[in-house]
Each structure stands twice: as structure tokens, then as C-alpha cells.
Design a protein around this motif. Structure first.
Motif, PDB file in Angstrom:
ATOM      1  N   GLU A  84      14.671  -7.281  29.910  1.00 19.33           N
ATOM      2  CA  GLU A  84      13.790  -6.115  29.830  1.00 19.33           C
ATOM      3  C   GLU A  84      14.586  -4.828  29.969  1.00 19.33           C
ATOM      4  O   GLU A  84      14.311  -3.839  29.295  1.00 19.33           O
ATOM      5  N   ARG A  85      15.567  -4.831  30.880  1.00 17.56           N
ATOM      6  CA  ARG A  85      16.410  -3.628  31.040  1.00 17.56           C
ATOM      7  C   ARG A  85      17.149  -3.320  29.738  1.00 17.56           C
ATOM      8  O   ARG A  85      17.253  -2.157  29.328  1.00 17.56           O
ATOM      9  N   LYS A  86      17.682  -4.351  29.071  1.00 19.26           N
ATOM     10  CA  LYS A  86      18.407  -4.138  27.815  1.00 19.26           C
ATOM     11  C   LYS A  86      17.500  -3.494  26.771  1.00 19.26           C
ATOM     12  O   LYS A  86      17.886  -2.539  26.087  1.00 19.26           O
ATOM     13  N   VAL A  87      16.293  -4.034  26.636  1.00 15.60           N
ATOM     14  CA  VAL A  87      15.372  -3.499  25.633  1.00 15.60           C
ATOM     15  C   VAL A  87      14.940  -2.082  26.009  1.00 15.60           C
ATOM     16  O   VAL A  87      14.798  -1.211  25.144  1.00 15.60           O
ATOM     17  N   TYR A  88      14.735  -1.831  27.307  1.00 15.09           N
ATOM     18  CA  TYR A  88      14.394  -0.481  27.767  1.00 15.09           C
ATOM     19  C   TYR A  88      15.471   0.514  27.333  1.00 15.09           C
ATOM     20  O   TYR A  88      15.171   1.592  26.797  1.00 15.09           O
ATOM     21  N   ASP A  89      16.733   0.158  27.551  1.00 17.93           N
ATOM     22  CA  ASP A  89      17.834   1.040  27.168  1.00 17.93           C
ATOM     23  C   ASP A  89      17.901   1.222  25.652  1.00 17.93           C
ATOM     24  O   ASP A  89      18.193   2.316  25.157  1.00 17.93           O
ATOM     25  N   MET A  90      17.638   0.150  24.911  1.00 17.17           N
ATOM     26  CA  MET A  90      17.656   0.249  23.451  1.00 17.17           C
ATOM     27  C   MET A  90      16.549   1.180  22.956  1.00 17.17           C
ATOM     28  O   MET A  90      16.762   1.974  22.032  1.00 17.17           O
ATOM     29  N   LEU A  91      15.376   1.083  23.572  1.00 11.98           N
ATOM     30  CA  LEU A  91      14.281   1.956  23.170  1.00 11.98           C
ATOM     31  C   LEU A  91      14.601   3.425  23.452  1.00 11.98           C
ATOM     32  O   LEU A  91      14.245   4.308  22.666  1.00 11.98           O
ATOM     33  N   LEU A  92      15.271   3.687  24.585  1.00  5.78           N
ATOM     34  CA  LEU A  92      15.667   5.063  24.888  1.00  5.78           C
ATOM     35  C   LEU A  92      16.551   5.639  23.786  1.00  5.78           C
ATOM     36  O   LEU A  92      16.498   6.834  23.493  1.00  5.78           O
ATOM     37  N   ALA A  93      17.382   4.783  23.194  1.00  8.16           N
ATOM     38  CA  ALA A  93      18.322   5.239  22.162  1.00  8.16           C
ATOM     39  C   ALA A  93      17.735   5.168  20.757  1.00  8.16           C
ATOM     40  O   ALA A  93      18.415   5.489  19.787  1.00  8.16           O
ATOM     41  N   THR A  94      16.476   4.753  20.627  1.00 12.47           N
ATOM     42  CA  THR A  94      15.844   4.576  19.322  1.00 12.47           C
ATOM     43  C   THR A  94      15.101   5.847  18.910  1.00 12.47           C
ATOM     44  O   THR A  94      14.370   6.437  19.703  1.00 12.47           O
ATOM     45  N   ASP A  95      15.268   6.246  17.668  1.00  6.88           N
ATOM     46  CA  ASP A  95      14.606   7.436  17.139  1.00  6.88           C
ATOM     47  C   ASP A  95      13.609   7.013  16.066  1.00  6.88           C
ATOM     48  O   ASP A  95      13.996   6.627  14.969  1.00  6.88           O
ATOM     49  N   LEU A  96      12.312   7.075  16.410  1.00  5.83           N
ATOM     50  CA  LEU A  96      11.262   6.767  15.447  1.00  5.83           C
ATOM     51  C   LEU A  96      10.386   7.989  15.178  1.00  5.83           C
ATOM     52  O   LEU A  96       9.230   7.853  14.780  1.00  5.83           O
ATOM     53  N   GLY A  97      10.951   9.153  15.428  1.00  6.24           N
ATOM     54  CA  GLY A  97      10.204  10.379  15.194  1.00  6.24           C
ATOM     55  C   GLY A  97       9.883  11.105  16.482  1.00  6.24           C
ATOM     56  O   GLY A  97       9.925  10.525  17.577  1.00  6.24           O
ATOM     57  N   PRO A  98       9.544  12.398  16.387  1.00  7.32           N
ATOM     58  CA  PRO A  98       9.353  13.230  17.596  1.00  7.32           C
ATOM     59  C   PRO A  98       8.160  12.833  18.444  1.00  7.32           C
ATOM     60  O   PRO A  98       8.101  13.161  19.625  1.00  7.32           O
ATOM     61  N   ASN A  99       7.183  12.131  17.867  1.00 13.06           N
ATOM     62  CA  ASN A  99       5.971  11.793  18.622  1.00 13.06           C
ATOM     63  C   ASN A  99       5.920  10.331  19.045  1.00 13.06           C
ATOM     64  O   ASN A  99       4.922   9.876  19.610  1.00 13.06           O
ATOM     65  N   ALA A 100       6.989   9.596  18.784  1.00 10.81           N
ATOM     66  CA  ALA A 100       7.023   8.185  19.139  1.00 10.81           C
ATOM     67  C   ALA A 100       7.162   8.014  20.647  1.00 10.81           C
ATOM     68  O   ALA A 100       7.767   8.834  21.327  1.00 10.81           O
ATOM     69  N   PHE A 101       6.596   6.924  21.170  1.00  6.55           N
ATOM     70  CA  PHE A 101       6.765   6.629  22.587  1.00  6.55           C
ATOM     71  C   PHE A 101       6.590   5.125  22.794  1.00  6.55           C
ATOM     72  O   PHE A 101       6.102   4.403  21.918  1.00  6.55           O
ATOM     73  N   ALA A 102       7.015   4.667  23.958  1.00  2.00           N
ATOM     74  CA  ALA A 102       6.866   3.258  24.317  1.00  2.00           C
ATOM     75  C   ALA A 102       6.312   3.153  25.725  1.00  2.00           C
ATOM     76  O   ALA A 102       6.542   4.015  26.572  1.00  2.00           O
ATOM     77  N   LEU A 103       5.569   2.091  25.968  1.00  2.00           N
ATOM     78  CA  LEU A 103       5.024   1.805  27.294  1.00  2.00           C
ATOM     79  C   LEU A 103       5.695   0.543  27.815  1.00  2.00           C
ATOM     80  O   LEU A 103       5.780  -0.447  27.107  1.00  2.00           O
ATOM     81  N   HIS A 104       6.156   0.590  29.044  1.00  2.00           N
ATOM     82  CA  HIS A 104       6.761  -0.589  29.658  1.00  2.00           C
ATOM     83  C   HIS A 104       5.789  -1.215  30.643  1.00  2.00           C
ATOM     84  O   HIS A 104       5.140  -0.526  31.410  1.00  2.00           O
ATOM     85  N   SER A 105       5.700  -2.547  30.595  1.00  3.10           N
ATOM     86  CA  SER A 105       4.894  -3.309  31.559  1.00  3.10           C
ATOM     87  C   SER A 105       3.455  -2.802  31.587  1.00  3.10           C
ATOM     88  O   SER A 105       2.955  -2.329  32.601  1.00  3.10           O
TER      89      SER A 105
END
Length: 548
Positions: A16-37
């Protein structure tokens, strides 16, 4: 990409930590976001379910199930083995988990009182195996739904997987062809945020009967957002307001972006603690003694994070910091987290001109919410030291603070023995108990404890701090324990006969180390001095309340 919550104090797995870090470095546009857990209160057949990640951007809403370690399936029973060689078995596989979880999420949003325009979104799910090569084909899933270790060599690879996932689901008519608007994305985030913006509190009850859950304070979220937008940040708050967690998260996020990052503090012991928490080899953790050699080598870092920065507020300390960060303090990128209260004088007196200089160079944020100590500890610390350590936000009341009058060192050891025995009888783990003294162990009352306890006490050093919390009871001088914390703190060897300056500073640091259990022994003939302090600070607090 922004992730909510912005700080995660504890991940359930390295995957989960690895994917969290990957998402931080991912650019899917200015309004993109992710929810954890993301917790789901409604599920087809579970009373309570949880999605590992939900990623939302203009191309849709996608639930991700994360599986780390070894994965196998025999006769329809899935087995998952973690890094501790512990195996769990389930009839439900990761693909079914992702599918039913995302369907439950869609149902919850459809019933939301202020539901957004869900028809504009494409819906889907996927499964990520960061640790293994998952090359198993089946009619039950498409390989497009899967990302494994081969697909995630670089952090940016996760973005490619997510875009392909969206194309696959769109091709199956899972949503409108039109992309979601910024307004619709904001509405989705508003609908979901109250359900996911919770983190484990760093304070827990002594009896361990329950875990306290508190919301990440709005001011911490604002600081983290500002960290992304400003080159220089000065974050000021009392003990327990979350500075160290913010410093760790800031360092980890900068390293994920590929920046050469250094995380600094003054004490070697606290540096060991930070090193054990950062869990990122890309971050250099250093203390003052090692910092001098780094500065001499003329090695420069892209980003400098300083925790307990009040320990560097001198011409010498600030000159060393200036030599470490690329561009220096004036033009470089840095974040400093400091406590302006009494502990700022534990080493040498801070120089006001140095702090004023930093304030001119950086954006300043003040933390006012205490998320470490119970209300009782916050109030008692204010009464005894006069320090403002913020407003307690830990839900529920803790045990009362105990101040025990003793006649001499032997009497103090006897009282401490009774307190430790009582804590252990109440179910407190030995590692959750720390004894603090202004003196070294051999000069403290703790060395007079009975052998049954004395032989099990470990003196805190950098190695123990790196693996904190300890498995055994611990002892530390107050100065060495600055920056650390524990559930139960026993303070001994106080001499309030001249309780000014350094004495107040040590009392402040010692008291604010406790999450919930706090016990002090005080010489009986010196108790009136503490009572006078309480009266003096009570009057001051009442006067401040009258003016506010």
C-alpha cells in the motif's frame, strides 16, 4: 496527484505504501485525486468493507485492490502471505473484492443526499500486485485489469496503467463518453471526504480497550497543500501539534518527486527515531554532528526538512543549515518545523534575530490543535509551565494526572515501583512505559527500583529509537527524549527549588511526551513551589480568556 488523507501514520502493508507513493508521482490532470483506505458502510454481503484506493479524475472513478507479498490460489481458496511469513486464506479473491467494493461505492454515492451527477463518470476497478509477477490468465478477469511488478518499474508507470484501465472500461460502455468536469470532480470529493479523512491518533488509552480515531485537522491539510506550492515553509506549533509527522510526510513526498532530500534534527537519538519512521532510502536523515561533515563536503540537497528547528536558532546552527541546501536559506527549498515554547532553550538560548530572518524568508503556518496529549495533560502542562501546546482534539477523556509527593530518592523509587506495577496490572504493555529524569540512569531514582523491574529497563539510544516503541520499559534523560513520545510517562528526580529557565524547559518537554498516562514524583517540601506555579498560570489563563 493529491491523496486524501494527506498523511498516513500507518500503512497496513508495504505494498500500500508503494502504491501511495506512486499515486503521489502520478499526473492525471489538475483536478485528479485519490482516496486511501475508503470505508464502505454498505456492502452486498459484508457489514463493513474497505477499498484500498479509489482514484478519481476526468476519465472516471476506479477502485483499486492492492495485494502485496506472495499470492496463490488452490481449489478456489486464495492465500496471501505477507513479509512476516503470515498467511491468510479467503474464498474471495482480489478481483471479486475490487468488483464488489466498487459496486458498493457506486450504490452509496447514488443514495447520497447531495449526490453528484454520477452519469458523467465512467466506473471501473483494477487489481495491483506491486511485489510479484502475476501472469495467470483466466476467463474471470482481463489482463488489462492487472498491474504487477513488471508494469510498475517506475513511479510514473502507474499513470499509464490507470489510463489503459479507463480506456478498457469506457470501451465496455461503463459511462458517458464525455469527460467529467472540474465541478463534478469537486462534488465527488466533497461527498466522499467525510468518510475517508480519518487517521489513527498518536494518542491511545492506557488500558488499550479501544483505539482513538481523530480527524486530520484542517490546518494540517492546509500546511501540506502549502508545502506543494511554496519553496520555503516555517511551521510553528507547540509540542504534540503534529510537527514531526508533517516533517516526515513532507520529506517522503519530496523524495517521491525525485528530489535529493535531507531530514535534519539536532539529536542523534531523535535522528534514529526519524530514520526508523521515514521508510524511504532516498531521504538522508542527519543530526547536527553528522551535518557538519555534510556541510564541509559541499554536498547540497534539493530539499531540506528540519524538525525541532528551534535547536538551530543560533548564528552557528543557521550557518550550517545554509551550507547544506542548494541555493542557501535565502533562495533554496526548505521546510522548518519548530516549537517556540520552553523547550527552545534546552541547548542554548535561541537568538531572536535568527527567527525573524527565517520569518522574512518563508511562508509561516501556526499549528493550534494538539493531537498527541489528552485534555488533562494539555491543561496540566499549561498550568505548570505556562506553555501553549494547542487545543486537545483527542476524543474521550484520559486518566487524571498524578503528582506524587516523596521524601527522598528511596521513597521516590518505592512510589515509582507501585506506579509501574499498577500500569502493568491494568494491561499496559511494558514497551509503552518510559521513565524520564533530568539525570543519567545511575544518578536517578530509577536505579533504586527492585531488580524485577530494574533489570528489564532499557536506556533509550539511537538504535532503540529507530525501532520505537520498545519491547521493554525504557529510561531516558529528558533531553535525550525530546521529539519522542510514549503512552505512559513517569517523571522523576524533579527539583523545583529553582524552577525557572532550564527547569521549566525540562518539565515542559517531559510532560508533553505522554499520550495519556502521566505520573510525576516531586519532593514533598518543594510541592508549594509547584502549587504557586499553578496559581500563577491559572490567573494568566483566565486573563487571556477574558480578553479573547
Amino acid at each position: 496527484m493529491k491523496i486524501f488523507p494527506s498523511v498516513v501514520h500507518e500503512f497496513r502493508s508495504n505494498a500500500e505504501r508503494k502504491v501511495y507513493d506512486m499515486l503521489l508521482a502520478t499526473d492525471l490532470g489538475p483536478n485528479a485525486f485519490a482516496l486511501h483506505s475508503l470505508n464502505l458502510s454498505k456492502h452486498e454481503y459484508k457489514r463493513w468493507a474497505e477499498l484500498d484506493f479509489v482514484v478519481v479524475w476526468e476519465d472516471g472513478i476506479y477502485a483499486l485492490e492492492i495485494k502485496g507479498g506472495r499470492v496463490s490460489c488452490q481449489e478456489g481458496i486464495w492465500s496471501f502471505t505477507n513479509r512476516f511469513d503470515e498467511t491468510s486464506r479467503k474464498s474471495e479473491g482480489p478481483f471479486e473484492q475490487a468488483k464488489t467494493g466498487h459496486e458498493a461505492l457506486r450504490e452509496i454515492l447514488a443514495a447520497h443526499a447531495d449526490r453528484p451527477a454520477l452519469g458523467s463518470f465512467c466506473w471501473g476497478w483494477g487489481v495491483v500486485f506491486p511485489d510479484i509477477e502475476f501472469d495467470v490468465s483466466s476467463v474471470s478477469w482481463s489482463t488489462t485489469l492487472i498491474a504487477d511488478r513488471r508494469d510498475l518499474v517506475k513511479h510514473s508507470d502507474l499513470g499509464r496503467y490507470l489510463n489503459n484501465l479507463a480506456k478498457w472500461w469506457r470501451a465496455r460502455g461503463r459511462g458517458h463518453r464525455a469527460l467529467a468536469s472540474a465541478h463534478e470532480l469537486a462534488a465527488i470529493r466533497q461527498a466522499l471526504r467525510p468518510d475517508f479523512d480519518k487517521v489513527k491518533s498518536i494518542g491511545t488509552s492506557i488500558d488499550q480497550a479501544f483505539e482513538i480515531i481523530v480527524r486530520l485537522t484542517d490546518e494540517q491539510i492546509q500546511v501540506l497543500d502549502a508545502i506543494d506550492d511554496n519553496d520555503r515553509i516555517l511551521c510553528i506549533g507547540g509540542a504534540g501539534t503534529g510537527k514531526s509527522f508533517l516533517a516526515l510526510e513532507a520529506a517522503r513526498r519530496e523524495a517521491v518527486k525525485g528530489k535529493r532530500t535531507i531530514l535534519l534534527c539536532r539529536s542523534p537519538i531523535f535522528a534514529g527515531f526519524l530514520r526508523g519512521r521515514i521508510q524511504n532510502d532516498s531521504v538522508t536523515v542527519a543530526h547536527l554532528d553528522s551535518l557538519e561533515s555534510i556541510a564541509a563536503s559541499q554536498d547540497r540537497f534539493d530539499m531540506m526538512i528540519v524538525d525541532e528547528a528551534q535547536d538551530f536558532l543560533s548564528d552557528y546552527g543557521i550557518s550550517v543549515l545554509d551550507a547544506v541546501v542548494a541555493g542557501g536559506l535565502e533562495s533554496g527549498s526548505w521546510r522548518m518545523f519548530l516549537d517556540p515554547n520552553n523547550q527552545s532553550g534546552l541547548h542554548e538560548a535561541p537568538e531572536p534575530d535568527v527567527l525573524r530572518m527565517l520569518q522574512k524568508l518563508a511562508f509561516q503556518y501556526n499549528l493550534k490543535r494538539n493531537c498527541r496529549n489528552t485534555e488533562q495533560i494539555v491543561l496540566e502542562t499549561q498550568l505548570l509551565t505556562g506553555a501553549d501546546i494547542g487545543i486537545a482534539v483527542i476524543e474521550g477523556s484520559g486518566p487524571p494526572i498524578e503528582i506524587n509527593d516523596v521524601n527522598d530518592r528511596e521513597d521516590a523509587a518505592t512510589a515509582l515501583d507501585r506506579r509501574i506495577e499498577s500500569w502493568l496490572d491494568d494491561g499496559v504493555h511494558p514497551g509503552h512505559i518510559t521513565i524520564l529524569s533530568p539525570n543519567a540512569f545511575t544518578d536517578s531514582s530509577a536505579c533504586l527500583l527492585p531488580a524485577r523491574f530494574r533489570s528489564k529497563i532499557l536506556t533509550v539510544d539511537a538504535d532503540i529509537a529507530c525501532r520505537w516503541p520498545s519491547v521493554s520499559m525504557t529510561f531516558s534523560t529528558i533531553l535525550d527524549f525530546k521529539g519522542l513520545e510514549n503512552r505512559c510517562i513517569a517523571i522523576i528526580d524533579l527539583d523545583p527549588s529553582a524552577i525557572t529557565g532550564i527547569d521549566i524547559a525540562q518539565l515542559y518537554v517531559a510532560m508533553t511526551r505522554a499520550h495519556a498516562g502521566l505520573w510525576l514524583s516531586v519532593p514533598k517540601d518543594k510541592r508549594p513551589i509547584l502549587n504557586n506555579l499553578i496559581r500563577e498560570h491559572t490567573v494568566r489563563l483566565l486573563e487571556q480568556g477574558g480578553r479573547s
